[in-house]
Design an enzyme around this catalytic site. Structure first.
Site, PDB file in Angstrom:
ATOM      1  N   ALA A 318       0.819  -1.216   0.000  1.00 46.65           N
ATOM      2  CA  ALA A 318       0.000   0.000   0.000  1.00 46.65           C
ATOM      3  C   ALA A 318       0.854   1.267   0.000  1.00 46.65           C
ATOM      4  CB  ALA A 318      -0.935  -0.012   1.209  1.00 46.65           C
ATOM      5  N   HIS A 443      16.563   8.490  25.492  1.00 48.04           N
ATOM      6  CA  HIS A 443      16.710   7.339  26.382  1.00 48.04           C
ATOM      7  C   HIS A 443      15.611   7.372  27.425  1.00 48.04           C
ATOM      8  CE1 HIS A 443      18.538   4.176  28.696  1.00 48.04           C
ATOM      9  NE2 HIS A 443      18.378   4.916  29.787  1.00 48.04           N
TER      10      HIS A 443
END
Ligand code: NAD
Length: 464
Positions: A318, A443
């Site tokens: 797609a 992080h």
């Protein structure tokens, strides 16, 4: 006769995106669609299956509640509601496409479009009566594809299913054999197994997801086996015989014949382009191996006729169709733009753990003559992976040893299909391992595994 700059036949993601882009470029645009706007992707493919897969994932997470310090008892499955939610999501999005067509002033014609000898587009209703004829400076063929079966195995919609029936099954089968371990086969194997069906997954080639990196596919296969799916690669289906209640299956693995009785068979052996009834012969449009032949600008050999998406052949995804559709109308409008680079089209499979990749695999890179450096980082070494209980899988990156340029990457693990976007951009920008390392990754995130894998390739990983 109504006159348009662009007439698009097919309202799937490729077709409707092309229509919107054409309007943005100021082109008078018509879209011809025989069924629901949004095509297979929105109504019978990507979207409803992703709803189903998420639901299976939630169910699996509930079964692991203890690990997270939660007591939830035995979760119950309301199968009708499971299927129902997926249908609702699809319907909502299809209505969304109708809204987008209106907002962008795309004229939508309901019916089947085909090219006429005078290179107009005739629109016929369900009985074949022509209800409109549209004159078009440019035509974009975007009719998509449908499931294809294998010799001797016919879809019957009841016991021998295509993905379409498998996503609306009224009852969950106790046992299911799936022929073909491409994206559809693997996704449905995960889905049905997650709810407790016995699943046998048969793949003719030596690995599941044959287009993916060998190591990643092997990691996925091991995980599917741990989940209780029986995986047979190098399998040749000998016979699929319908019996009164079940289906008797005979197949060979390594020359040894096996047999099994199952409630349902899902055939997921690929798709074929919808090239029939499009008037390709009268317009003289060339077809090759079942796909409309196009060049890098999505032009067919017939002047002003473009073809995009599944009907124009691989990669039959797609997101590729969307980009091809946009490119086709931009070229038709005379804009300068790059052709689509098919090596940069990501491939994604939404089972758990997910698989996603872009660019060259290690094997492809070596075969292309590159001296490669490979970096790996397992999610078991990722702080975020540990924190959220998603430690399966790894990021594997392939670099050109000489310049450190990223050639490709593959990910097995949670959210792989989201993470792969970074690799797509890196490829597009011809990034080197250092640029991946110099990019500050938040992080704790799973995306740090990409930075670490880049480091690992050149001896600079921190958390290994
Ligand atoms: P596919 O081509 O990806 O996979 C078909 C698989 O069937 C292949 O691995 C092939 O080797 C195997 N096969 C073929 N004949 C066989 C046989 N006789 N016995 C055993 N195995 C056999 O096709 P698909 O999985 O059916 O998906 C159809 C299309 O839809 C593809 O283009 C696919 O990429 C796309 N799709 C994509 C996604 C996604 O991106 N997540 C999801 C679903 C479908």
């Amino acid at each position: 006769m109504a006159v348009y700059d662009v007439v698009i036949i097919g309202g799937g993601p490729g077709g409707y995106s092309a229509a919107i882009r054409a309007r943005q470029l100021g082109l008078k645009t018509a879209l011809v669609e025989a069924a629901d706007l949004g095509g297979v992707c929105l109504n019978w493919g990507c979207i409803p299956t992703k709803a189903l897969l998420k639901q299976a994932e939630v169910y699996q997470l509930l079964l692991r509640a203890d690990e997270f310090g939660l007591k939830v008892g035995e979760p119950e499955v309301d199968w009708t509601a499971v299927i129902g939610r997926s249908r609702q999501v699809a319907e909502r999005l299809s209505k969304g496409v109708a809204y987008l067509m209106k907002k962008n002033e795309v004229e939508v014609f309901t019916g089947r479009g085909r090219l006429t000898p005078s290179r107009n587009v005739a629109v016929a209703d369900g009985k074949g009566t022509v209800v409109a004829e549209l004159e078009a400076a440019n035509v974009v063929l975007a009719t998509g594809s449908r499931p294809k079966s294998i010799p001797g195995v016919e879809f019957d919609g009841e016991k021998i299913l295509s993905s379409r029936e498998a996503m609306i099954a009224e009852k969950r089968p106790n046992s299911l054999a799936i022929i073909g371990a491409g994206a559809i086969g693997v996704e449905f194997a995960y889905f049905y197994r997650a709810y407790g069906s016995e699943v046998l997954l048969l793949e003719a080639l030596p690995q599941v997801l044959p287009r993916e990196d060998e190591e990643i596919a092997a990691g996925l296969a091991a995980s599917l086996v741990r989940q209780g799916i029986e995986v047979a690669t190098g399998a040749r289906v000998v016979e699929v015989k319908k019996q009164k209640r079940q289906i008797a299956l005979r197949y060979q693995v390594d020359g040894e014949e096996q047999s099994r009785k199952v409630d349902r068979v899902l055939v997921a052996t690929g798709v074929q382009g919808n090239i029939e009834g499009l008037g390709l012969e009268v317009a003289g449009v060339h077809v090759r191996n079942g796909a409309i032949e196009v060049n890098g600008r999505m032009e067919t050999n017939a002047k002003g006729v473009y073809a995009i998406g599944d009907v124009a052949g691989a990669p039959q995804l797609a997101h590729a169709a969307v980009q091809e559709g946009i490119a086709a109308v931009e070229f038709a409008a005379g804009r300068q733009r790059p052709e689509l680079d098919r090596r940069q089209v990501p491939s994604c499979t939404y089972c758990q753990p997910q698989v996603a990749s872009v660019g060259l695999s290690e094997k492809e890179a070596r075969e292309a003559g590159y001296d490669v450096k490979v970096g790996r980082f397992p999610f078991a070494a990722s702080g975020k992976g540990q924190a959220i209980g998603e430690t399966e899988g790894l990021v594997k990156l392939v670099f050109d040893a000489q310049y450190g340029e990223l050639l490709g990457g593959a990910i097995l693990g949670a959210e792989a299909t989201e993470l792969v976007a970074e690799l797509g951009l890196a490829l597009r920008l011809e990034a080197t391992y250092e640029e991946l390392l110099f990019t500050v990754h938040a992080h704790p995130t799973l995306s740090e595994a990409i930075m670490e894998a880049a480091g690992e390739a050149f001896g600079e990983a921190i958390n290994l």
